[in-house]
Every structure is written in C-alpha cells, then in structure tokens.
Design an enzyme around this catalytic site. Structure first.
Site, PDB file in Angstrom:
ATOM      1  N   GLY A  71       0.924  -1.273   0.263  1.00 52.00           N
ATOM      2  CA  GLY A  71      -0.177   0.112  -0.079  1.00 52.00           C
ATOM      3  C   GLY A  71       0.824   1.225   0.006  1.00 52.00           C
ATOM      4  N   THR A  72       1.977   1.132   0.690  1.00 48.94           N
ATOM      5  CA  THR A  72       2.790   2.341   0.803  1.00 48.94           C
ATOM      6  C   THR A  72       3.379   2.807  -0.658  1.00 48.94           C
ATOM      7  OG1 THR A  72       3.513   1.847   3.015  1.00 48.94           O
ATOM      8  CG2 THR A  72       4.928   3.182   1.959  1.00 48.94           C
ATOM      9  N   GLN A 186      -7.540  -0.396   3.608  1.00 45.82           N
ATOM     10  CA  GLN A 186      -8.515  -1.161   4.462  1.00 45.82           C
ATOM     11  C   GLN A 186      -9.861  -1.229   4.187  1.00 45.82           C
ATOM     12  OE1 GLN A 186      -7.523  -1.883   7.623  1.00 45.82           O
ATOM     13  NE2 GLN A 186      -5.456  -0.997   7.824  1.00 45.82           N
ATOM     14  N   SER A 206      -3.723  -3.215  -0.491  1.00 46.79           N
ATOM     15  CA  SER A 206      -2.523  -3.878   0.060  1.00 46.79           C
ATOM     16  C   SER A 206      -2.956  -5.303   0.303  1.00 46.79           C
ATOM     17  CB  SER A 206      -2.134  -3.360   1.176  1.00 46.79           C
ATOM     18  OG  SER A 206      -1.079  -4.129   1.887  1.00 46.79           O
ATOM     19  N   ALA A 207      -2.435  -6.101  -0.095  1.00 44.32           N
ATOM     20  CA  ALA A 207      -2.777  -7.612   0.136  1.00 44.32           C
ATOM     21  C   ALA A 207      -2.837  -8.229   1.507  1.00 44.32           C
ATOM     22  CB  ALA A 207      -1.618  -8.495  -0.497  1.00 44.32           C
ATOM     23  N   HIS A 208      -1.868  -7.667   2.386  1.00 47.73           N
ATOM     24  CA  HIS A 208      -2.023  -8.256   3.993  1.00 47.73           C
ATOM     25  C   HIS A 208      -3.136  -7.929   4.692  1.00 47.73           C
ATOM     26  CE1 HIS A 208       0.306  -4.928   6.337  1.00 47.73           C
ATOM     27  NE2 HIS A 208       0.342  -4.543   5.057  1.00 47.73           N
ATOM     28  N   THR A 244      11.004  -7.582 -11.782  1.00 54.37           N
ATOM     29  CA  THR A 244      10.479  -8.767 -11.718  1.00 54.37           C
ATOM     30  C   THR A 244       9.497  -8.921 -10.849  1.00 54.37           C
ATOM     31  OG1 THR A 244      12.643  -9.789 -12.894  1.00 54.37           O
ATOM     32  CG2 THR A 244      10.893 -11.429 -11.666  1.00 54.37           C
ATOM     33  N   CYS A 327       2.366   3.711  17.001  1.00 54.61           N
ATOM     34  CA  CYS A 327       3.495   3.740  17.793  1.00 54.61           C
ATOM     35  C   CYS A 327       4.682   3.572  17.176  1.00 54.61           C
ATOM     36  CB  CYS A 327       3.454   2.233  18.236  1.00 54.61           C
ATOM     37  SG  CYS A 327       4.610   2.165  19.469  1.00 54.61           S
TER      38      CYS A 327
HETATM   39  N1  PMP Z   1      -2.878   2.884   3.933  1.00 53.41           N
HETATM   40  C1  PMP Z   1      -3.550   2.566   4.968  1.00 53.41           C
HETATM   41  C2  PMP Z   1      -4.968   2.849   5.139  1.00 53.41           C
HETATM   42  C3  PMP Z   1      -3.025   1.506   5.797  1.00 53.41           C
HETATM   43  O1  PMP Z   1      -3.787   0.982   6.756  1.00 53.41           O
HETATM   44  C4  PMP Z   1      -1.727   1.184   5.502  1.00 53.41           C
HETATM   45  C5  PMP Z   1      -1.203  -0.118   6.408  1.00 53.41           C
HETATM   46  N2  PMP Z   1      -1.153   0.121   7.697  1.00 53.41           N
HETATM   47  C6  PMP Z   1      -1.053   1.461   4.242  1.00 53.41           C
HETATM   48  C7  PMP Z   1      -1.591   2.469   3.521  1.00 53.41           C
HETATM   49  C8  PMP Z   1       0.418   0.874   4.073  1.00 53.41           C
HETATM   50  O2  PMP Z   1       0.094  -0.292   3.496  1.00 53.41           O
HETATM   51  P1  PMP Z   1       1.340  -1.368   3.380  1.00 53.41           P
HETATM   52  O3  PMP Z   1       1.542  -1.782   4.928  1.00 53.41           O
HETATM   53  O4  PMP Z   1       1.025  -2.502   2.464  1.00 53.41           O
HETATM   54  O5  PMP Z   1       2.479  -0.592   2.866  1.00 53.41           O
END
Ligand code: PMP
Length: 385
Positions: A71-72, A186, A206-208, A244, A327
């Site tokens: 996501g970042t 989210q 974001s996959a996780h 890749t 945190c």
């Molecule tokens: N956006 C939001 C709203 C998130 O909650 C998060 C993860 N805490 C991220 C972006 C970042 O995603 P990632 O952990 O996959 O980099």
C-alpha cells in the site's frame, strides 16, 4: 499453552489458506513471467490470473492494475506519478489536498513532493467529529484552486473504520478539474468496490489487509490519468513499474482477493463485542459509532484505562489488540485521526482498536471482553487500596 486471540486484522490480517496454497504453488514452480519457456508462461499465467481477481475485487479492468510492493508504494506511485505525469503533460498539479486522517504513507509522500516542488501547496481537509471528511469544507477549499488539485481521501479509516463519502468527494474533485486518490487499503473490497462507477482516478490496495501476504499491493489507475513511472528498468507492468514481479506474493494477493469477496462475517461479531463492552463499561466511548464504519473495526476508549497498559495486559492474556495511537520507535503518540475528530488528548490516550478478520470467532471476542474486565477490576482494586 495460552490460546492466541488475534484481534488486530487492520494491522495485518491472518494469511488465508487459499493465499498460502496459491503462493506455495508458485514458489515450487519458480518461473520468471518475462521468460518465454513453459515455466515463464506458467508464472505469467499465475500473475495474470491474480490481476484479474484483484481487478474484479474493485470493479476495474485487469490492465488498470499495477502490482507494487504494498500500500505504501502504491500511494507513493500514485502521488509522485500523478504530479510528475501531470507536469510532463503540461498541466501541472497546483495543490495536494489531503484529508486530515490519511495514512502516513500519503502524508509523508505529499510532504516530500511539496518540499521538492515549491509550486505545489499542501492543503489539509478537515473531518467532522464523526471522523468523516467534511464535504462542505472540501468544496470551499476547491473553489480556491487555479491549477488542478490532487485530492487524497481514503475509502475507510484504518483506526476508526469510518467509511468516507468517496463518490461525493470524487464528484466535487472532478467538478473542480482535479484528480482523486482513494486509499482503499482498509476497505478490502467491501466498499468503494466499483472503481469504474465511482470514477476514482487512483485507487490503492494492500494484500496483507485482506488475508494475502505482506509486501504486495496494487495501484489501480483510471484510463488516461497522468502517471509517470517511479521505478524504471524492464517493461514489467506495462512500463509503469519495473522489476521482476513478486509472483508468489501476487498469487497470494489474487487468491485472497477472490476469497474476501465471498465473506463479510465480521459485522455480527463486532456488534457482539460492542454490546459486551457497553454492558461491562457503561462509560465506554466508541469512536465514529454514529456513522457507517467497516464491519470489522471497533475503536473505543474506556476512561481510566490507558491504552498502553491495556495492550500489555491483554497480551499477557493472549489477546492482541492495538491502540488508536501510532506507535513509532517505542513511543506512543496521540492518534492524528482522533485529534482531527476533536477527541481530547486524555481520552485519545485510552483509545484501543479491535479489528476482526476472516478467522475471528465469538470466543476471541469474549476473551477480549473478559481480559478488559479483569484489567478494569485490577485498576479499581488498586485505586481503592
Ligand atoms: N494505507 C492505509 C490506510 C493503511 O492502513 C496501510 C497499512 N497500515 C497502508 C496504507 C500501507 O500499506 P502497506 O503496509 O502495504 O505498505
């Protein structure tokens, strides 16, 4: 052994078995999707199947999906890519409008962009006491723009779960000739699901957060919007993100996207949790409770119970939750989200977040309630002594 009660799915959700199986398959087969032999073709097949699933999750077309490392990176690619792409197209962005409750990956990237591009202003868009972006304020702020604005409003907040009026935001932004970034990390496909209908320009995932692996995400882009690549090299991802591909991670992402479309089981559990909270703690405050929230998230404060000590006490009972505060390097700072909602700092220090996921059970919820009750009784006994 102490049973583990994991109630922190907004931090990272548990890996779904479907995702793990898909990843195992790819890891064993090992092929580079850019190779033309059969192993390469198999990897390409896994990659494209996952792209179709992820696109389907948000109602986009597969070619609109760009896989990233999470996501970042997806937020960074959207922001930098839009700003540089717009400048190259001769219509530079004049301002970055950020809702006051965005994730740090949006805030910090925007700050870095503004630092390096002195012509770009940073504008904060306030939220209401319920934690919903203030549409009137956004409308007024957009009146001031002379050059296209890039506006970031997340689909649902990671701390409170409060769902944002994305469709209204996009209408306002497009009316003012701007572009919109929707961080749907989210929202996990439950809301703002239809990318095409909502008209989102840039949407991030974001996959996780949905039961896939960490380190994999996606930026979904609308046709024709500016996007300059930030990582160059090979021609992967249609020249929009070189390198890749993380095929195993992406395969897990695809499997999780498919699985999460079919389940939304958290709502009843979250309601059971909040019912139990109110019964035990009549003075509990539940943030954003009077506005639509993600069905899996509860952010609350029990006056007199500090978040930091509650997290530790619950953890000793095997119950994992998080605080509403970010945190970093061991220091808990007040949550910028609760601050933006006008929550007093003292109360914000008590904010706890319970976030449920695909494998949460009523027993998990009951364990969390019992542990909180135990802690509160201990605090009361200490005060009395
Ligand atoms: N956006 C939001 C709203 C998130 O909650 C998060 C993860 N805490 C991220 C972006 C970042 O995603 P990632 O952990 O996959 O980099």
């Amino acid at each position: 052994m102490l049973p583990v009660r994991y109630l922190d799915h907004n931090a990272t959700s548990a890996l779904r078995p479907e995702a793990r199986a898909a990843m195992d398959h790819v890891l064993i087969a090992h092929g580079n999707p850019s190779s033309i032999h059969r192993a390469g073709r198999a990897a390409r097949g896994a990659l494209e199947a996952a792209r179709t699933e992820v696109a389907g999750l948000v109602g986009a077309r597969p070619e609109q999906v760009i896989f990233t490392s999470g996501g970042t990176e997806a937020n960074a690619l959207a922001l930098w890519g839009a700003v540089q792409g717009a400048a190259a197209a001769g219509a530079p962005v004049g301002a970055l409008y950020l809702s006051a409750i965005e994730h740090d990956s949006v805030f910090r990237t925007a700050a870095a962009i503004a630092q390096r591009n002195t012509g770009i202003r940073l504008v904060s868009v306030p939220v209401t006491q319920d934690g919903v972006v203030d549409l009137d304020a956004l409308g007024e702020l957009l009146n001031e723009v002379s050059r296209p604005a890039l506006v970031a409003v997340m689909a649902a907040n990671n701390e409170t779960g409060v769902i944002q009026p994305v469709t209204d935001v996009i209408a306002l932004v497009h009316g003012a000739g701007g572009f919109c970034l929707v961080d749907a990390v989210q929202a996990r496909g439950r809301i703002a699901a239809d990318f095409a209908v909502s008209g989102t320009d840039y949407l991030t995932l974001s996959a996780h957060k949905l039961g896939g692996p960490q380190g994999t995400g996606a930026l979904v882009v609308r046709d024709g919007v500016p996007l300059a690549p930030q990582i160059t090299g090979g021609s992967q991802e249609r020249n929009r993100r070189a390198g890749t591909e993380n095929v195993a991670g992406i395969a897990g992402f695809g499997a999780a996207a498919k699985a999460c479309r079919q389940d939304d089981s958290s709502a009843a559990l979250r309601d059971a949790f909040e019912f139990g909270l109110r019964q035990r703690f009549p003075d509990v405050i539940i943030f954003g409770e009077s506005t639509p929230r993600l069905a899996n998230t509860s952010n609350f404060a029990i006056p007199g119970i500090a978040a930091e000590s509650a997290i530790i006490a619950l953890d000793l009972d095997g119950v994992m939750v998080s605080s509403g505060a970010a945190c970093s390097s061991g220091k808990v700072k007040p949550s910028h989200v609760l601050q933006a909602m006008g929550v007093p700092a003292e109360l914000a220090r008590s904010a706890l977040r319970v976030s449920l996921g695909w494998n949460s059970t009523l027993t998990d919820v009951e364990a969390a309630l019992a542990s909180l009750e135990k802690l509160s009784a201990r605090i009361r006994a200490r005060m009395a002594a």
